[in-house]
Design a protein around this motif. Structure first.
Motif, PDB file in Angstrom:
ATOM      1  N   ALA A 296      -1.287   1.099 -12.251  1.00  0.00           N
ATOM      2  CA  ALA A 296      -0.825   1.827 -11.069  1.00  0.00           C
ATOM      3  C   ALA A 296      -2.034   2.329 -10.289  1.00  0.00           C
ATOM      4  N   PRO A 297      -2.339   1.757  -9.145  1.00  0.00           N
ATOM      5  CA  PRO A 297      -3.507   2.206  -8.378  1.00  0.00           C
ATOM      6  C   PRO A 297      -3.333   3.631  -7.868  1.00  0.00           C
ATOM      7  N   ILE A 298      -4.399   4.441  -7.977  1.00  0.00           N
ATOM      8  CA  ILE A 298      -4.368   5.793  -7.435  1.00  0.00           C
ATOM      9  C   ILE A 298      -4.359   5.701  -5.908  1.00  0.00           C
ATOM     10  N   MET A 299      -3.398   6.369  -5.276  1.00  0.00           N
ATOM     11  CA  MET A 299      -3.262   6.327  -3.811  1.00  0.00           C
ATOM     12  C   MET A 299      -3.006   7.733  -3.285  1.00  0.00           C
ATOM     13  N   TYR A 300      -3.852   8.678  -3.681  1.00  0.00           N
ATOM     14  CA  TYR A 300      -3.615  10.084  -3.378  1.00  0.00           C
ATOM     15  C   TYR A 300      -3.668  10.397  -1.877  1.00  0.00           C
ATOM     16  N   LEU A 301      -2.691  11.203  -1.451  1.00  0.00           N
ATOM     17  CA  LEU A 301      -2.693  11.830  -0.135  1.00  0.00           C
ATOM     18  C   LEU A 301      -2.188  13.255  -0.302  1.00  0.00           C
ATOM     19  N   ASP A 302      -2.742  14.192   0.445  1.00  0.00           N
ATOM     20  CA  ASP A 302      -2.235  15.559   0.435  1.00  0.00           C
ATOM     21  C   ASP A 302      -0.864  15.604   1.128  1.00  0.00           C
ATOM     22  N   GLY A 303      -0.118  16.682   0.890  1.00  0.00           N
ATOM     23  CA  GLY A 303       1.256  16.790   1.371  1.00  0.00           C
ATOM     24  C   GLY A 303       1.480  16.430   2.826  1.00  0.00           C
ATOM     25  N   PRO A 304       0.761  17.037   3.780  1.00  0.00           N
ATOM     26  CA  PRO A 304       0.985  16.696   5.188  1.00  0.00           C
ATOM     27  C   PRO A 304       0.709  15.230   5.508  1.00  0.00           C
ATOM     28  N   GLN A 305      -0.312  14.660   4.871  1.00  0.00           N
ATOM     29  CA  GLN A 305      -0.609  13.248   5.095  1.00  0.00           C
ATOM     30  C   GLN A 305       0.468  12.343   4.467  1.00  0.00           C
ATOM     31  N   TYR A 306       0.992  12.783   3.314  1.00  0.00           N
ATOM     32  CA  TYR A 306       2.072  12.011   2.685  1.00  0.00           C
ATOM     33  C   TYR A 306       3.326  12.059   3.563  1.00  0.00           C
ATOM     34  N   GLN A 307       3.589  13.201   4.159  1.00  0.00           N
ATOM     35  CA  GLN A 307       4.730  13.314   5.059  1.00  0.00           C
ATOM     36  C   GLN A 307       4.567  12.388   6.258  1.00  0.00           C
ATOM     37  N   ALA A 308       3.366  12.357   6.835  1.00  0.00           N
ATOM     38  CA  ALA A 308       3.112  11.465   7.970  1.00  0.00           C
ATOM     39  C   ALA A 308       3.276  10.005   7.555  1.00  0.00           C
ATOM     40  N   TYR A 309       2.799   9.682   6.344  1.00  0.00           N
ATOM     41  CA  TYR A 309       2.965   8.320   5.831  1.00  0.00           C
ATOM     42  C   TYR A 309       4.448   7.983   5.690  1.00  0.00           C
ATOM     43  N   ALA A 310       5.227   8.926   5.125  1.00  0.00           N
ATOM     44  CA  ALA A 310       6.664   8.695   4.934  1.00  0.00           C
ATOM     45  C   ALA A 310       7.364   8.462   6.272  1.00  0.00           C
ATOM     46  N   GLU A 311       6.955   9.189   7.290  1.00  0.00           N
ATOM     47  CA  GLU A 311       7.549   9.002   8.609  1.00  0.00           C
ATOM     48  C   GLU A 311       7.216   7.627   9.182  1.00  0.00           C
ATOM     49  N   SER A 312       5.997   7.146   8.919  1.00  0.00           N
ATOM     50  CA  SER A 312       5.627   5.807   9.389  1.00  0.00           C
ATOM     51  C   SER A 312       6.407   4.737   8.628  1.00  0.00           C
ATOM     52  N   VAL A 313       6.606   4.956   7.323  1.00  0.00           N
ATOM     53  CA  VAL A 313       7.405   4.022   6.530  1.00  0.00           C
ATOM     54  C   VAL A 313       8.845   4.005   7.019  1.00  0.00           C
ATOM     55  N   TYR A 314       9.364   5.170   7.378  1.00  0.00           N
ATOM     56  CA  TYR A 314      10.732   5.266   7.898  1.00  0.00           C
ATOM     57  C   TYR A 314      10.897   4.356   9.116  1.00  0.00           C
TER      58      TYR A 314
END
Length: 332
Positions: A296-314
């Motif tokens: 499992a590759p480490i793909m760390y993002l902090d909370g706000p960046q993860y939220q932005a990523y989730a919105e782009s995935v959406y």
């Protein structure tokens, strides 16, 4: 005159008392947040025990517990492709004592109507932690020794080959359906509650091929299973001899990163505490070691960046759902 003076003094005393009371309230609230956590934290894993997600989350919880000074206790709540556990997370009290793994597939499942959890407003995003190495594995003593052989057989026998995956609409299901479209072949999917059950179905000879994150890895190394391909941008170091779908000519890449979330309405100070703890946990040797074991590759993002990523995935999932006709596929 004396009465007016006494009245003014009383008013001054009341204002002073009110000011003291108001100033005391803020430090009390801050003190409560700063004292967090005062008891163990419940961490919901939306997958069964024994799978790769379970293994990585247990290591993450162990490391986060050390950073927080309280145990982070993992609880498995499997079913509905991870949505049962996700619902339990987002419907809990937003006090920081119920958190859990949030699969990025929530962006797709919400649009498909498989969950009422809206990833854009119902989740406090804490951290993105790691991705997954997906692959297609078959019994080593079976009829296929390469992806070319499997694809050629499927073309000659449309709908005959069965594949096991960890839930309708999940990354393995959608990724495989995307591959089937690109390859121009048809297979029958057989959904399970998690990768562990799907693995056992293939090992038991009940389903032809396994599509999963690396629950297949130890069985590939022991010689029971043969890994035909992986789904990342690059070959995985542990199985460097196995080609990716992309390099074989099928432009399909799936790594499905996931992470940690909490209910909406979390106290900002508690959120900050959790974000810091899981940042430390994602960087810990304990978590890195387990991730390496399950590829499992480490793909760390902090909370706000993860939220932005989730919105782009959406946004991307919106077009993917239309292209793959997922709503019709789910109904069928």
């Amino acid at each position: 005159m004396q009465d007016k003076t006494q009245a003014a003094q009383r008013r001054g005393l009341l204002r002073g008392a009110a000011a003291i009371g108001a100033s005391a309230l803020l430090p009390l609230g801050m003190a409560r947040a700063q004292a967090y956590p005062e008891r163990p934290i419940n961490f919901i894993c939306p997958w069964p025990a024994g799978g790769t997600a379970d293994a990585s989350m247990r290591a993450l919880c162990s490391a986060a517990g050390k950073a927080l000074g309280q145990p982070v206790v993992l609880e498995n709540k499997a079913g509905a492709s991870g949505m049962i556990g996700l619902k339990a997370i987002t419907s809990a009290r937003p006090d920081g004592y119920t958190i859990g793994q949030v699969p990025i597939s929530v962006t797709r499942f919400y649009q498909l109507g498989m969950t009422t959890v809206d990833p854009r407003k119902d989740i406090t995003w804490i951290a993105r932690t790691s991705g997954q190495t997906f692959g297609i594995a078959v019994p080593a003593n079976g009829k296929w020794k390469s992806m070319a052989e499997l694809v050629n057989y499927a073309k000659a026998h449309p709908g005959e080959v069965t594949y096991a995956h960890s839930g309708l609409g999940g990354a393995t299901h959608v990724g495989m359906e995307e591959f089937l479209i690109v390859a121009g072949i048809k297979m029958r999917d057989v959904p399970f509650k998690g990768g562990s059950e799907a693995l056992q179905a293939v090992l038991g000879g009940h389903v032809d091929i396994l599509v999963d994150s690396s629950s297949w890895a130890p069985h590939v190394e022991s010689g029971k299973l043969l890994l035909l391909s992986t789904w990342g941008e690059q070959r995985t170091p542990r199985f460097a001899q196995t080609p990716t779908l992309k390099e074989l000519g099928w432009d399909v890449v799936t790594d499905a990163p996931n992470g940690v979330g909490a209910p909406r309405g979390l106290d900002p100070a508690v959120e900050a505490r959790l974000r810091d703890a899981f940042r430390q946990a994602a960087a810990s040797e304990e978590f890195k070691r387990v991730c390496a074991q399950i590829d499992a590759p480490i793909m760390y993002l902090d909370g706000p960046q993860y939220q932005a990523y989730a919105e782009s995935v959406y946004r991307k999932e919106t077009s993917l759902i239309e292209r793959l006709r997922l709503k019709e596929l789910m109904k069928g």
